[in-house]
Design a protein around this motif. Structure first.
Motif, short mmCIF file in Angstrom:
data_model
loop_
_atom_site.label_atom_id
_atom_site.label_comp_id
_atom_site.label_asym_id
_atom_site.label_seq_id
_atom_site.Cartn_x
_atom_site.Cartn_y
_atom_site.Cartn_z
N GLU A 160 0.83 -1.21 0.00
CA GLU A 160 0.00 0.00 0.00
C GLU A 160 0.86 1.26 0.00
N ASP A 161 1.97 1.22 0.74
CA ASP A 161 2.90 2.36 0.77
C ASP A 161 3.50 2.59 -0.61
N LEU A 162 3.94 1.53 -1.26
CA LEU A 162 4.51 1.65 -2.60
C LEU A 162 3.48 2.19 -3.58
N LEU A 163 2.26 1.66 -3.51
CA LEU A 163 1.21 2.11 -4.41
C LEU A 163 0.89 3.59 -4.18
N ALA A 164 0.78 3.99 -2.90
CA ALA A 164 0.46 5.39 -2.58
C ALA A 164 1.53 6.32 -3.11
N GLN A 165 2.80 5.93 -3.00
CA GLN A 165 3.87 6.80 -3.46
C GLN A 165 3.93 6.87 -4.99
N ALA A 166 3.63 5.75 -5.65
CA ALA A 166 3.61 5.77 -7.12
C ALA A 166 2.44 6.62 -7.64
N VAL A 167 1.28 6.50 -7.01
CA VAL A 167 0.13 7.31 -7.41
C VAL A 167 0.40 8.79 -7.13
N PHE A 168 1.06 9.08 -6.01
CA PHE A 168 1.46 10.46 -5.71
C PHE A 168 2.31 11.01 -6.85
N ALA A 169 3.27 10.22 -7.32
CA ALA A 169 4.15 10.66 -8.40
C ALA A 169 3.35 10.91 -9.68
N LEU A 170 2.34 10.09 -9.95
CA LEU A 170 1.53 10.30 -11.14
C LEU A 170 0.67 11.56 -11.02
N ARG A 171 0.16 11.83 -9.81
CA ARG A 171 -0.59 13.07 -9.64
C ARG A 171 0.33 14.28 -9.80
N GLU A 172 1.58 14.16 -9.35
CA GLU A 172 2.55 15.24 -9.57
C GLU A 172 2.79 15.46 -11.06
N ARG A 173 2.77 14.38 -11.82
CA ARG A 173 2.92 14.49 -13.28
C ARG A 173 1.73 15.24 -13.87
N ARG A 174 0.52 14.94 -13.39
CA ARG A 174 -0.68 15.65 -13.86
C ARG A 174 -0.58 17.13 -13.53
N ILE A 175 -0.17 17.46 -12.32
CA ILE A 175 -0.06 18.86 -11.90
C ILE A 175 1.00 19.57 -12.72
N ALA A 176 2.14 18.90 -12.96
CA ALA A 176 3.20 19.50 -13.77
C ALA A 176 2.71 19.78 -15.18
N ASP A 212 -7.90 16.54 -21.57
CA ASP A 212 -7.19 16.09 -22.76
C ASP A 212 -5.93 15.27 -22.45
N GLU A 213 -5.71 14.92 -21.18
CA GLU A 213 -4.46 14.26 -20.83
C GLU A 213 -4.38 12.85 -21.41
N GLU A 214 -3.18 12.28 -21.37
CA GLU A 214 -2.96 10.96 -21.93
C GLU A 214 -3.87 9.93 -21.25
N PRO A 215 -4.47 9.03 -22.02
CA PRO A 215 -5.44 8.09 -21.45
C PRO A 215 -4.88 7.24 -20.32
N GLY A 216 -3.61 6.82 -20.43
CA GLY A 216 -3.04 5.97 -19.39
C GLY A 216 -2.97 6.66 -18.04
N LEU A 217 -2.56 7.92 -18.04
CA LEU A 217 -2.48 8.67 -16.80
C LEU A 217 -3.86 8.87 -16.20
N ARG A 218 -4.82 9.24 -17.04
CA ARG A 218 -6.18 9.44 -16.56
C ARG A 218 -6.77 8.14 -16.00
N ARG A 219 -6.51 7.04 -16.69
CA ARG A 219 -7.08 5.76 -16.27
C ARG A 219 -6.59 5.36 -14.88
N VAL A 220 -5.29 5.42 -14.66
CA VAL A 220 -4.77 4.94 -13.39
C VAL A 220 -5.18 5.85 -12.24
N LEU A 221 -5.28 7.15 -12.47
CA LEU A 221 -5.70 8.05 -11.40
C LEU A 221 -7.20 7.91 -11.12
N ASP A 222 -7.98 7.64 -12.15
CA ASP A 222 -9.40 7.34 -11.93
C ASP A 222 -9.55 6.03 -11.13
#
Length: 207
Positions: free
Chosen positions: A66-82, A110-120
């Motif tokens: 769960e810790d690994l998943l939370a940190q990876a998802v955090f990084a993806l949200r940072e990518r969305r914000i960037a 309009d973001e890339e489908p892969g990023l949107r999918r995993v964050l959804d």
């Protein structure tokens, strides 16, 4: 080397500069795998395969799956914000709250489908099993609120910024769900136009 000595050695090395670099390298590999393949069947073994290591090594560097998943998802949200901030910069900058939120919405839409999918999917996990995945939801709210608060006029009080940021965040989340579940593609756009007008009126109000 026995298991206890091996664990102690790994944990000591994990806190060193070299260990930290290795941890970031592992996290980057797992994050890229999530972006490409989603998180429906996420597991430590899948993460280890993506990172070219073993699940035991991952557990030396991260507290749990769960810790690994939370940190990876955090990084993806940072990518969305960037991405949103980069779009703002490319557009010459926006100087109103409605304009900044508009850029963020278009980037999200309009973001890339892969990023949107995993964050959804991360939001879905939070709703499906809030006890186990509560941190995914809390982390999402904290990250996005910080960005939206920064969009607000400097002259506003901290309370007012947070109130408006909460309104915008909840509304944009609703638009995302609407786009996923409705056969009316223009509905979210019409709703956003109304939100933009409301934000313009809010910004025109004095302190």
């Amino acid at each position: 080397m026995d298991d206890a000595a091996e664990r102690t050695g790994y944990r000591r090395s994990a806190g060193s500069p070299r260990g930290q670099a290795r941890r970031l390298e592992l996290l980057a590999s797992v994050t890229d795998d999530l972006a490409a393949n989603g998180l429906v069947d996420f597991s430590l073994r899948r993460a280890a395969k993506a990172a070219g290591t073993t699940h035991k090594v991952l557990l030396y560097h991260f507290a749990s799956a769960e810790d690994l998943l939370a940190q990876a998802v955090f990084a993806l949200r940072e990518r969305r914000i960037a991405n949103a901030l980069a779009a703002m910069a490319d557009g010459g900058g926006q100087h109103t709250l409605a304009g900044r939120v508009g850029v963020a919405w278009r980037t999200l839409r309009d973001e890339e489908p892969g990023l949107r999918r995993v964050l959804d999917q991360a939001v879905g996990l939070t709703m499906y099993d809030p006890e186990r995945y509560a941190e995914l939801g809390r982390g999402s709210t904290l990250q996005y609120l910080e960005l939206l608060v920064s969009f607000c006029p400097q002259r506003w009080s901290a309370d007012r910024k947070r109130e408006v940021a909460q309104l915008v965040l909840a509304t944009l989340r609703g638009f995302v769900v609407h786009r996923l579940t409705s056969d009316d593609p223009g509905g979210a756009e019409a709703g956003f136009a109304a939100l933009a007008r409301a934000l313009e009126r809010e910004e025109a109000v004095g302190d």
